[in-house]
Motif scaffolding. Structure first.
Motif: not given
Length: 148
Positions: A18, A38, A59, A61-62, A95
């Motif tokens: 990530s 997210i 994707e 994540e945060e 990520r």
């Protein structure tokens, strides 16, 4: 989301797992990033290389993280006008989901999609983050096939 492979490529993301997607210094690209949620997926697009194109999938994540590079005078993306009380720039953590078996080049994308379907194909478009309509994203995922 575009990145030059020499600066940060899909191999770097695979190795790290990530990354903070930082260094965004265009307000429109920043606002596109702020619209992400997210769990959203993003295409990894290699730019400024031969050939440029979609190479992988990430994707979110945060979101809404403060971009630390804006405060570091030694960083490439230092912004002396930004302050810690009211930062101008933020970033997201993404990520690695996988790499496609083959790159879908910009030329191939231009043959198959309109600028409305895929804004990255517009000549002169230098934004590093661009939205992809859901229908176009689904079609791209089908064309690109499985990740590895």
């Amino acid at each position: 989301m575009k990145s030059e492979p020499e600066a940060y490529g899909i191999d770097d993301l695979r190795r790290e797992g990530s990354t903070l997607w930082d260094g965004i210094r265009n307000y429109q690209a920043r606002n596109f990033m702020r619209s992400m949620a997210i769990g959203d997926q993003a295409f990894f697009y290699h730019s400024n290389c031969k050939p440029p194109g979609i190479i992988g999938l990430m994707e979110v994540e945060e979101i809404g993280l403060v971009d630390p590079t804006q405060f570091d005078p030694d960083a490439k993306y230092y912004d002396p006008k930004s302050n810690r009380d009211k930062p101008r720039w933020d970033c997201a953590r993404l990520r690695f989901l996988g790499e496609f078996q083959q790159l879908l080049s910009l030329d191939q994308l231009r043959e198959q999609y309109s600028e409305e379907q895929l804004p990255v194909i517009k000549r002169g478009n230098r934004l590093s983050i661009l939205p992809v309509p859901d229908a176009t994203a689904a079609d791209l995922l089908e064309r690109l096939g499985p990740l590895h």
